[in-house]
Design an enzyme around this catalytic site. Structure first.
Site, PDB file in Angstrom:
ATOM      1  CB  CYS A 214      -0.698  65.359 -36.231  1.00  0.00           C
ATOM      2  SG  CYS A 214      -2.145  64.502 -36.887  1.00  0.00           S
ATOM      3  CG  ASP A 367      17.691  81.240 -51.359  1.00  0.00           C
ATOM      4  OD1 ASP A 367      18.857  81.243 -50.907  1.00  0.00           O
ATOM      5  OD2 ASP A 367      16.682  81.323 -50.633  1.00  0.00           O
TER       6      ASP A 367
END
Length: 469
Positions: A214, A367
């Site tokens: 949350c 990457d």
């Protein structure tokens, strides 16, 4: 009217013309880059020129599709629209979109500006142009070497939103907790769209899900249903954060090779939508565009008709025909998008060859470790659907290795770094269909090769590929 502005517009238009003559696409970023160097406050000049409003679309996956769907709906309603349809979504692409539609004196005649804006460029663009509506579609991990961590991207978008006028309305994906949270955190008036969460829509891909906790109390989120990635029916049991009830919700959803069908409702009315592109992700794109059009006062029937005639831009589930074979070209750029593409492969009804082209240029992300977060293992659950995998591009060997570790037999993996030979191999195989999955800088050259070899089934505007989408 400043001389610098006129010079900037003239120079940009000249670059556009030269780009077309040389066959280098439409010049979707370079003209704006040049214009901004000559006149750095160029966008400020265009801010108030749309007669009705400016709408911005931002987020990770689906910006180009959502943006083009909304622009098409507004044009179908009879409005004049300025839009960066090519997917050139940095500040340079936004500048190019305005310049392309402007006179030499920098005057634009339009009702709406519909602008796709890269989430990392959102702060810079909104410094100059204040939208009436901001459509935020989703947040996923994407190119960590450029964006950084996902939390950083969300915080930057939120900070930019808070600098907008109080009258700004946010259109948010109710099913993505990373997006829905922005309503409370920003305090801005918000409208939500989503898909009714039912078990039959729950995906079978093992996603790397982003929203585990949350954002307000830090407690683990609980999901009743995942639709895909972190999108679904969620709630926090420690506080009142939960999936909001959408203002526009899709229900009775079916999706397959031929497209996606759903009913859209606003609690009072229902409209049937037959979307000509497949996949839950495209349904979400359509929902976002429909909700924005609905709030702008467009007749829902017009919005549905516009969505049903949508033609994908380059690489967005673009269809070709080679002899009797259907060929589909798909742009992939991060784990979530790639997983959705793989789910699409599983809906095929005939055995297919799959070409995967991976580059690692700056626009792709240097990457490529993100390939290990993609659920290629799902391909081994129905091996009868796949004849061969042709790996191409600068990182073809890495892609082949990833498939091998996923459990794909090395006997059906081919490596061909050259795009032209790879496309020929895929097209001339023994299978009945071909799927071509490519990263950014591979998309445009592969599309050009395909367009020479095969017939484009749904003719889309011949847009060039931007540096970043």
């Amino acid at each position: 009217m400043s001389l610098r502005l006129i010079l900037a517009v003239l120079a940009a238009k000249l670059v556009m013309h030269i780009s077309r003559l040389l066959g280098k696409g439409r010049g979707s970023s370079l003209p704006g880059m040049l214009a901004l160097r000559i006149c750095p406050d160029l966008l400020g000049h265009f801010e108030n020129q749309p007669r009705t409003a400016t709408i911005m679309v931002t987020g990770t996956n689906g910006k180009t599709t959502t943006n083009n769907m909304l622009a098409g709906i507004l044009e179908r309603e009879g409005y004049q629209v300025v839009a960066n349809r090519e997917g050139a979504n940095l500040i340079t692409g936004v500048a190019t979109a305005f310049i392309r539609s402007s006179s030499i004196l920098g005057r634009v005649r339009c009702d709406y500006a519909v602008l796709e804006v890269d989430e990392a460029a959102f702060t810079g663009v909104t410094k100059w142009i204040k939208p009436r509506l901001v459509v935020i579609i989703n947040f996923f991990r994407d190119q960590l070497d450029r964006y950084g961590e996902l939390d950083t991207t969300i915080k930057n978008v939120l900070a930019a939103v808070k600098q907008l006028p109080d009258s700004t309305v946010l259109i948010l994906n109710a099913d993505d907790p990373l997006v829905a949270r922005l309503a409370r955190e920003s305090g801005y008036h918000s409208k939500f769209y989503g898909v009714r969460p039912v078990q039959e829509l729950s995906g079978n891909v093992a996603y790397s899900r982003e929203a585990k906790f949350c954002p307000f109390c830090g407690h683990a989120l609980e999901y009743n249903i995942y639709l895909y990635s972190q999108l679904g029916d969620y709630k926090c049991t420690q506080c009142d954060f939960a999936r909001p009830q959408p203002d526009i919700e899709a229900e009775s959803v079916t999706t397959g090779v031929g497209g996606t069908t759903a009913f859209l409702n606003d609690d009072k009315n229902k409209w049937q939508l037959n979307l000509p592109v497949r996949g839950m992700h495209n349904l979400y794109n359509a929902l976002a565009a429909f909700t924005a059009a609905y709030l702008l006062g467009v007749k829902p029937e017009t919005a549905v008709a516009g969505l049903e005639t949508y033609t994908p831009a380059t690489g967005r589930m673009e269809s070709f025909r080679y002899g009797s074979k259907q060929v589909v070209l798909v742009l992939v750029k991060n784990p979530t998008g790639f997983n959705q593409a793989l789910s699409g492969l599983l809906t095929g009804e005939v055995e297919q060859d799959v070409m995967i082209a991976i580059n690692d240029n700056a626009a792709d992300g240097r990457d490529i470790s993100w390939l290990w977060d993609v659920d290629f293992e799902i391909l081994t659950r129905t091996p009868e659907k796949f004849k061969r995998f042709i790996c191409s591009g600068q990182r073809a060997e890495d892609m082949a290795l990833r498939l091998k570790y996923a459990g794909v037999s090395p006997t059906i993996i081919e490596i061909e770094n050259d795009f032209s030979r790879a496309v020929d191999s895929a097209l001339n195989g023994e299978s009945g269909a071909v799927s071509v999955l490519v990263t950014y800088t591979a998309l445009w050259p592969v599309e050009k090769i395909l367009s020479r070899r095969a017939e484009r089934m749904k003719q889309s505007v011949d847009y060039s590929v931007p540096s970043v989408s």
